[in-house]
Write a protein that holds these residues in place. Structure first.
Motif, mmCIF file in Angstrom:
data_model
loop_
_atom_site.group_PDB
_atom_site.id
_atom_site.type_symbol
_atom_site.label_atom_id
_atom_site.label_comp_id
_atom_site.label_asym_id
_atom_site.label_seq_id
_atom_site.Cartn_x
_atom_site.Cartn_y
_atom_site.Cartn_z
ATOM 1 N N LYS A 29 -32.422 9.082 -30.396
ATOM 2 C CA LYS A 29 -31.321 8.344 -29.764
ATOM 3 C C LYS A 29 -31.419 8.633 -28.273
ATOM 4 C CE LYS A 29 -27.498 7.034 -27.883
ATOM 5 N NZ LYS A 29 -26.331 7.826 -27.749
ATOM 6 N N ARG A 86 -16.238 2.176 -29.072
ATOM 7 C CA ARG A 86 -15.607 1.070 -28.357
ATOM 8 C C ARG A 86 -14.963 0.076 -29.323
ATOM 9 N NH1 ARG A 86 -16.942 -0.338 -23.194
ATOM 10 N NH2 ARG A 86 -19.006 0.570 -23.466
ATOM 11 N N ASN A 177 -21.172 -4.988 -32.442
ATOM 12 C CA ASN A 177 -21.549 -3.874 -31.570
ATOM 13 C C ASN A 177 -21.442 -2.589 -32.402
ATOM 14 O OD1 ASN A 177 -21.936 -2.159 -29.389
ATOM 15 N ND2 ASN A 177 -19.868 -2.447 -28.549
#
Ligand SMILES: Nc1ncnc2c1ncn2[C@@H]1O[C@H](COP(=O)(O)OP(=O)(O)O)[C@@H](O)[C@H]1O
Ligand SMILES: CC(=O)N[C@@H](CCC(=O)OP(=O)(O)O)C(=O)O
Length: 280
Positions: A29, A86, A177
């Protein structure tokens, strides 16, 4: 001559580690400081190239949260996070995809390819390899990952560079997302990776006195979350790391991307940096 012998010795020091990981898949990542600092970007690319050239199979899953927030702010679009994730709206999903799959993904792909790798940039919509359903608006929860497709790319000696956008379930759906830590963890589990490494902008997980915790298990994570010591963006990261080991990935590490060559330090030396997340 003496210097040359030293070089050879250094190479030989890495041999047991190269042997351990040869032919194995490592999910990285790519986030935090290493993603914004020019010198660290270069060091990241060289590390990935090194792994690739010695026969280790890297898979990159990248973030870009800070850049998404920057663009949303410039466009006067408010954005909100819940537990480090988010809350994506119909307006922000388009921007998130633009930033992640456009700007950031292609920058990484180009950087790796200019160094001589064969990297290919994709998001979940390609081959619909990563699908999701709604978790909060257009923030998705992954429902499936096509590991066979990813393994095909790896068997072609390609480096998949994955933007954390998943496909929705209708032809007109804009997609979801996905938090990049979560995506990295699910991808690592789906392809049975040997390791998952989260590069970030701190030493690793820190305790309440800001000291590095070198190893953490599920119970300790729960406690630190309850105490508010693990907060914000560190929440999805520890959850993701724990999920990966629970699902069969041998080891998960959260390491400091501000350290040059942190990936090689972690994988090809006996140093072991950052925090290892364990089930028990
Ligand atoms: N216990 C903790 N230890 C380290 N960092 C923490 C901790 N709790 C919260 N954080 C925050 O989490 C951040 C890392 O998450 P995030 O900003 O999402 O990084 P990335 O972009 O690498 O995904 C750190 O910079 C720090 O501000
Ligand atoms: C749902 C969700 O949280 N998506 C993230 C995707 C990018 C990301 O995770 O970036 P970092 O790894 O740099 O934080 C976001 O919109 O910020």
């Amino acid at each position: 001559m003496k210097k040359k012998i030293e070089t050879v010795k250094t190479l030989l020091d890495a041999l047991p580690f190269i042997r351990k990981f040869y032919g194995k898949t490592i999910v990285i990542k790519y986030g935090g400081a290493a993603q914004v600092d020019e010198k660290l970007k270069e060091s990241f690319a060289v590390d990935i190239l090194m792994l690739y050239m010695v026969g280790i199979k890297p898979v990159i899953v990248h973030g870009g949260g800070k850049r998404i927030t920057e663009i949303l702010t410039a466009l006067n679009v408010k954005t909100e996070f819940k537990d480090g994730v988010r809350v994506t709206t119909k307006e922000s999903i388009k921007i998130a995809e633009m930033v992640l799959s456009g700007e950031i993904n292609k920058e990484i792909v180009n950087m790796l390819n200019q160094h001589g790798a064969k990297a290919i940039g994709i998001n979940g919509k390609d081959m619909s390899f990563m699908k999701a359903k709604s978790l909060m608006g257009y923030t998705g929860e992954i429902t499936s990952i096509d590991g066979v497709f990813l393994n095909k790319l790896l068997s072609e000696n390609l480096i998949p560079v994955i933007a954390p956008i998943a496909s929705g379930d209708t032809p007109t759906h804009p997609g979801y997302n996905i938090n990049a830590d979560t995506a990295a963890s699910e991808i690592a589990a789906a392809i049975n990776a040997k390791r998952v490494i989260f590069l970030t902008d701190t030493l690793g997980v820190l305790d309440k006195n800001k000291n590095l915790i070198s190893s953490l298990n599920a119970n300790e994570i729960d406690k630190l979350k309850q105490e508010g010591v693990i907060a914000g963006g560190m929440i999805p990261k520890v959850d993701a790391a724990l999920n990966a080991v629970k699902r069969g990935v041998e080891k998960a590490h959260i390491i400091d991307g501000r350290i040059e060559h942190s990936i090689l330090l972690e994988l090809l030396t006996s140093e072991g940096i950052g925090t290892e997340i364990k089930e028990k």
